[in-house]
Scaffold this active site. Sequence first.
Site, short mmCIF file in Angstrom:
data_model
loop_
_atom_site.label_atom_id
_atom_site.label_comp_id
_atom_site.label_asym_id
_atom_site.label_seq_id
_atom_site.Cartn_x
_atom_site.Cartn_y
_atom_site.Cartn_z
CE LYS A 60 -0.36 -0.31 5.03
NZ LYS A 60 -1.17 -0.84 6.15
CE1 TYR A 288 12.96 32.18 2.63
CE2 TYR A 288 12.90 29.77 2.61
CZ TYR A 288 12.78 30.98 1.94
OH TYR A 288 12.50 30.99 0.60
C1 PLP Z 1 -0.45 -1.82 6.81
C2 PLP Z 1 -1.02 -3.08 7.31
C3 PLP Z 1 -0.21 -4.20 7.50
C4 PLP Z 1 1.30 -4.17 7.38
O1 PLP Z 1 1.83 -3.59 8.55
P1 PLP Z 1 3.43 -3.57 8.81
O2 PLP Z 1 3.53 -3.15 10.23
O3 PLP Z 1 4.00 -2.54 7.88
O4 PLP Z 1 3.92 -4.92 8.54
C5 PLP Z 1 -0.84 -5.40 7.84
N1 PLP Z 1 -2.18 -5.45 8.03
C6 PLP Z 1 -2.98 -4.38 7.88
C7 PLP Z 1 -4.44 -4.51 8.11
C8 PLP Z 1 -2.44 -3.15 7.54
O5 PLP Z 1 -3.22 -2.07 7.42
#
Ligand code: PLP
Length: 395
Positions: A60, A288
């Site tokens: 994602k 700045y």
């Molecule tokens: C993002 C996510 C993961 C992965 O989490 P990590 O800590 O990056 O391994 C797994 N399950 C769900 C539901 C998530 O939203």
Amino acid sequence: MVSWQAQQQQTNLESNLDVLSVLVNRQRAWVEIDLTALAGNVSAIKSFLAPQTRLMAVVKADAYGHGAVTVARTALAHGADCLAIATLAEGVELRQAGINAPILILGAINAVEDIKAVAVWSLEPTICNIDQALVFNRTLATVGKSLKVHLKLDTGMSRLGTNWQQAVSFAQSVNTLSQLKIASIYSHFSTADELDPSIMNLQHQRFNYALTQLKNVGIVPPQIHLANSAATLSDRSCHYDLVRVGLAIYGLYPATHLQQTIPLKPVLQVKAKITQVKTIPPGEGVSYGRKFVTHQETKVAVVGIGYADGIPRNLSNQLKAIVRGQLVSQIGSITMDQLMLDITNMNDIEPGEIVTLIGQQNNLKITAEDWADKLNTISWEILCGFKHRLPRIFN
Ligand SMILES: *Cc1c(COP(=O)(O)O)cnc(C)c1O
């Protein structure tokens, strides 16, 4: 005579080629993705799992800023069995790139048009409650399609899902819907990265209770999953049929106490070029707001990267960089497109010299975690923060 449209087309083509060569040229600032490290991390995680446990690579948010399509392909080639993304568009991007592995959408889909798109692209949605399941079923019936779906239980995260105590009525209702086929039942931890496992254990118990209740009424889902990176590394009893791993495939540990588990290597580096070198007198302000004033004659390197690229402005005067194998300090406020380094102790540095902001060189290493610690946040947020203005260069 060449038509206006044809000329326009030619110009577009040329400018596309220009843009392309700039990307390849590492013109100003970029993100380097080490695909060998990624492949190594995926293999290391996969071999840590029991042979029958499947690995879902969580890609994602553009694979946590690493580039979703390339990361997905590499992960699938080195032991990942399936993928997870958060949004419909992220799933479509992978399908359009020709990836046909199973793809779970972790986020919730509700709108009728979106449900149709999920079906068209053969994505596998998360179903969070019975109302949503009914909308899915009705919509899919109108287009004559059915879908594998993943039922989400809330065991204590209080985000998506049906309360664990209602697991039986939830799953039984979904089972009556002709267009939906339960592919898995899952839940998500809220504290798996913490040293104290008590809340994680409580969630795990609730999940197990729900699974037992389901079994008692004859519902045994084809797949059960619970673990994110932290739970995958910390507790094998959470592995079930599949683990959902994000952060660890990118080579970072979810917590310091999990560093002894398996060897991981950071995949992402952030680099930029020095654009000007100058020497300024003592008592001169830098950037700045004059948040840095020199105490002595200072050699300053201007670097072509800033907060519009995802370098947090709150790191001003705290950031370090590696220049020619040496650690140097960033000085003054980080600006939108540029920042300054103190290179007083270095000789012969000229414009074009490459600076590493996150990455490793010789024995020096700056990680997303180092930034996260300074900012009182987590490395996940740092990785996701690098903007698309930084080209991703895959090595
Ligand atoms: C993002 C996510 C993961 C992965 O989490 P990590 O800590 O990056 O391994 C797994 N399950 C769900 C539901 C998530 O939203």
